[in-house]
Design a protein around this motif. Structure first.
Motif, mmCIF file in Angstrom:
data_model
loop_
_atom_site.group_PDB
_atom_site.id
_atom_site.type_symbol
_atom_site.label_atom_id
_atom_site.label_comp_id
_atom_site.label_asym_id
_atom_site.label_seq_id
_atom_site.Cartn_x
_atom_site.Cartn_y
_atom_site.Cartn_z
ATOM 1 N N PRO A 1 -2.326 2.636 -9.348
ATOM 2 C CA PRO A 1 -1.847 3.781 -8.559
ATOM 3 C C PRO A 1 -0.664 3.424 -7.656
ATOM 4 C CG PRO A 1 -4.236 3.556 -8.377
ATOM 5 C CD PRO A 1 -3.730 2.343 -9.088
ATOM 6 N N GLU B 1 2.568 5.229 -8.557
ATOM 7 C CA GLU B 1 2.772 6.602 -8.106
ATOM 8 C C GLU B 1 3.387 6.608 -6.698
ATOM 9 O OE1 GLU B 1 0.164 10.604 -7.086
ATOM 10 O OE2 GLU B 1 -0.764 8.991 -8.249
ATOM 11 N N ASP C 1 6.967 5.334 -6.903
ATOM 12 C CA ASP C 1 7.822 6.399 -7.433
ATOM 13 C C ASP C 1 8.194 7.389 -6.332
ATOM 14 O OD1 ASP C 1 9.093 7.943 -9.604
ATOM 15 O OD2 ASP C 1 7.469 9.365 -9.226
#
Length: 120
Positions: free
Chosen positions: A21, A24, A27
């Protein structure tokens, strides 16, 4: 055995792992509008219109989406003040303030080294 997101030492996550994770979050934070919004919010709480003016070139739709994502991940607080019209302010949370400095260093590095980098 290494899981999909922790290293063999099991004391931190591994951003290089495909299913981690961390990617994410990376990003989100590596997105230019997120980095700029966090930088603008370092100056203190801001209304949406002020952020829209400060982040030249961002559309209202993209800014709304960016602020929502930052709020969902705990980097930004959104406060609604009962007034007519509604008064909404965005500000950095403690987590947001903790990432603001590394992002400021990155923005500063880009400004300092832009002449060395082919752009456009």
């Amino acid at each position: 055995m290494v899981t999909s997101c922790t290293t063999e030492r099991h004391d931190h996550h591994d951003v290089y792992a495909a299913q981690c994770p961390c990617r994410e979050v990376l990003d989100l934070l590596a997105n230019k509008w997120s980095a700029l919004a966090i930088g603008a919010l370092e100056e203190g709480p801001q209304r949406f219109g002020a952020l829209l003016r400060r982040l030249e070139g961002v559309s209202p739709k993209v800014l709304t989406s960016t602020l929502r994502r930052l709020e969902e991940k705990g980097f930004v607080d959104r406060t609604i003040y009962p007034a007519v019209p509604l008064h909404v302010e965005y500000e950095l949370t403690p987590l947001g303030r903790s990432v603001a400095q590394p992002l400021a260093q990155l923005r500063g590095w880009v400004e300092d080294h832009l002449d060395e980098i082919p752009v456009g």
